[in-house]
Design an enzyme around this catalytic site. Structure first.
Site, PDB file in Angstrom:
ATOM      1  N   HIS A   1     -35.681  14.220  -9.087  1.00 18.77           N
ATOM      2  CA  HIS A   1     -36.146  15.473  -9.694  1.00 18.77           C
ATOM      3  C   HIS A   1     -37.629  15.612  -9.331  1.00 18.77           C
ATOM      4  O   HIS A   1     -38.502  15.550 -10.190  1.00 18.77           O
ATOM      5  CB  HIS A   1     -35.912  15.451 -11.204  1.00 18.77           C
TER       6      HIS A   1
ATOM      7  N   ARG B   1     -29.157  14.511 -19.958  1.00 13.16           N
ATOM      8  CA  ARG B   1     -29.454  14.474 -18.525  1.00 13.16           C
ATOM      9  C   ARG B   1     -30.932  14.154 -18.340  1.00 13.16           C
ATOM     10  O   ARG B   1     -31.785  14.883 -18.840  1.00 13.16           O
ATOM     11  CB  ARG B   1     -29.115  15.839 -17.901  1.00 13.16           C
TER      12      ARG B   1
ATOM     13  N   GLU C   1     -28.836  23.133 -16.425  1.00 13.20           N
ATOM     14  CA  GLU C   1     -30.051  23.622 -17.089  1.00 13.20           C
ATOM     15  C   GLU C   1     -29.875  25.088 -17.430  1.00 13.20           C
ATOM     16  O   GLU C   1     -29.364  25.864 -16.614  1.00 13.20           O
ATOM     17  CB  GLU C   1     -31.294  23.533 -16.181  1.00 13.20           C
TER      18      GLU C   1
ATOM     19  N   TYR D   1     -31.362  30.620 -14.972  1.00 10.87           N
ATOM     20  CA  TYR D   1     -32.364  31.140 -15.907  1.00 10.87           C
ATOM     21  C   TYR D   1     -32.440  32.661 -15.958  1.00 10.87           C
ATOM     22  O   TYR D   1     -32.657  33.233 -17.006  1.00 10.87           O
ATOM     23  CB  TYR D   1     -33.752  30.585 -15.552  1.00 10.87           C
TER      24      TYR D   1
ATOM     25  N   GLU E   1     -32.206  20.769  -7.683  1.00 10.33           N
ATOM     26  CA  GLU E   1     -32.756  21.969  -7.055  1.00 10.33           C
ATOM     27  C   GLU E   1     -33.491  21.697  -5.744  1.00 10.33           C
ATOM     28  O   GLU E   1     -34.722  21.890  -5.672  1.00 10.33           O
ATOM     29  CB  GLU E   1     -33.700  22.688  -8.029  1.00 10.33           C
TER      30      GLU E   1
ATOM     31  N   ASN F   1     -28.198  25.327 -12.241  1.00 12.74           N
ATOM     32  CA  ASN F   1     -29.235  25.703 -13.200  1.00 12.74           C
ATOM     33  C   ASN F   1     -29.377  27.209 -13.138  1.00 12.74           C
ATOM     34  O   ASN F   1     -29.521  27.779 -12.051  1.00 12.74           O
ATOM     35  CB  ASN F   1     -30.572  25.069 -12.830  1.00 12.74           C
TER      36      ASN F   1
END
Ligand code: FCB
Length: 458
Positions: A130, A85, A363, A305, A175, A303
């Site tokens: 992005h 990606r 991600e 985290y 995002e 994504n």
């Protein structure tokens, strides 16, 4: 090379067509910012503004990927990735921000990259935006202005016309929450504005740009198995303690962090919990916008985290929230809590409440203070925490699949250490270590683990 860690997880446990990859973004890896007709993006301007990034660093060179892409594809192949990606630098393709001039040299780069990937059996997943808006558009108001949504469609058209026959996954935006909030409200990211109205306008226009671009992309994506979607940031939110304040705040943080974009996309509305007299008047809504924003996507990228544990608001204007830090938890070098179960919880919830189609983790990864060691056998980086992080989150992904979530792929963030936005080179997330002075890429132990996992050897 490998740690003797047994995570009791193997690739065999996943569906055979599950896609395994790694992700990057243009400004974080490409470098070559002023060659072949590229003009500055908001990130060039921001990172060259004193005081905005760690030690005043910028992405002028980053991973020099623009020139070393073949070496990088060879690295991906060595790791055994199915997919890569990456994102397209808007000002490389449209130096004026819009169609006036199409920079064929810029497009040629992505064309060659896609061909190199396919020649190595690696499927391209392309993010169209992005975060690197052309500075010329910022000077006209950037995402605060509705016209930027049309220019984004022009970018989408130009790129998908050229690459649409070969790319498997199209991602409109990465995002939008971070673009809107971190770029326009907290000011930690480009363009560095600190105005809540700017943030709300940018967020709405980003979503509108996504919806407007969908049919444009669909018209040009001719690879038979091609799909188009969007990538959202996500965090698993729980109250930081048992107080009413923390519980109420957790609901609000969930609305702001997760539902602010999930609801318009999948329910055609902004979350009802946002105070009517506060939020909606700032939204530059026009009739039909929510229908455009909620046009169907083929997949959702998430994504993930960390978990967020709100306690109380310190300063709402800068969205500063005090959080609990359970002492029994582990934390990455950025202080992000390692909380794999949050990933399976989120996936289940998104599937149940918002979207029943394919989901990709676009991600997931962790920053640690990696140390490069030169040994007789060659350079090594021992990063057992990152291996554990990846294995545990892949385990959580498997849990979600077993619970019925149609999860179709996982992309580690990131291929090699790169320009981590405002944190510059001070946050290393890579599967490979980037030795900036020499530009050597050295596969870390975690990268070796991921590779062994992908080759069904763990
Ligand atoms: C995400 C971004 C990505 C990288 C990781 C660490 O929010 O999409 O570019 O910065 O965080």
């Amino acid at each position: 090379m490998l740690d003797n860690q047994d995570f009791s997880i193997s690739r065999n446990q996943f569906p055979a067509d599950f896609v395994w990859g790694a992700a990057t973004a243009a400004y974080q890896v490409e470098g070559s910012v002023d060659v072949d007709g590229r003009t500055p993006s908001i990130w060039d301007v921001f990172s060259h503004t004193p005081g905005k990034t760690y030690q005043g660093q910028n992405g002028d060179i980053a991973g020099d990927h623009y020139r070393r892409y073949k070496e990088d594809v060879a690295l991906m192949r060595q790791l055994g990735l199915d997919a890569y990606r990456f994102s397209v630098s808007w000002p490389r393709v449209l130096p004026e921000g819009r169609r006036g001039i199409v920079n064929h040299k810029g497009l040629d780069f992505y064309d060659k990259l896609v061909d190199e990937l396919l020649a190595n059996n690696i499927d391209p997943f392309v993010t169209l935006y992005h975060w690197d808006l052309p500075q010329v558009l910022q000077e006209k108001g950037g995402w605060k202005e509705r016209a930027t949504t049309e220019y984004f469609c022009e970018l989408a058209d130009v790129v998908t016309r050229r690459l649409g026959d070969r790319v498997k996954g199209w991602i409109t935006l990465n995002e939008p929450w971070v673009s809107a909030v971190t770029g326009h409200i907290t000011g930690e990211h480009a363009p560095g504005e600190t105005d809540i109205i700017a943030g709300v306008r940018a967020g709405h226009h980003l979503m509108l740009a996504h919806g407007l671009a969908l049919p444009v992309i669909r018209d040009n994506m001719t690879r038979p198995d091609a799909q188009v979607g969007i990538t959202l940031s996500s965090t698993y939110v729980e109250p930081g303690n048992d107080s009413t304040e923390a519980k109420d705040l957790a609901l609000l943080v969930d609305v702001i962090s997760n539902r602010l974009f999930l609801e318009p996309l999948f329910k055609g509305q902004y979350p009802k919990e946002l105070p009517d007299n506060f939020f909606l008047p700032m939204v530059p809504m026009e009739p039909g916008d929510l229908e455009i924003i909620s046009r169907p996507v083929d997949f959702l990228g998430l994504n993930y985290y960390f978990r967020t544990l709100p306690l109380n608001v310190e300063d709402f204007s800068t969205y500063t929230i005090r959080q609990a830090k359970p002492p029994e938890s582990q934390y990455t070098a950025l202080g992000w809590e390692v909380y794999p179960r949050g990933l399976s919880e989120l996936l289940n919830r998104v599937y149940k409440d918002y979207f029943q189609g394919p989901i990709y983790i676009t991600e997931n990864g962790a920053a640690y203070e990696d140390v490069l060691e030169e040994t007789k056998e060659g350079p090594v980086v021992h990063d057992p925490e990152r291996t554990a992080y990846l294995a545990q989150h892949i385990g959580a992904a498997l849990d979600a699949i077993k619970e019925g979530v149609p999860l179709k792929g996982y992309f580690a963030w990131t291929l090699y250490d790169n320009f981590e936005w405002a944190l510059g080179t001070n946050a290393r997330f890579g599967l490979a270590y980037l030795d900036y002075p020499t530009q050597r890429r050295i596969i870390k132990d975690s990268g070796h683990w991921y590779s062994q996992f992908l080759k069904n050897k763990v």
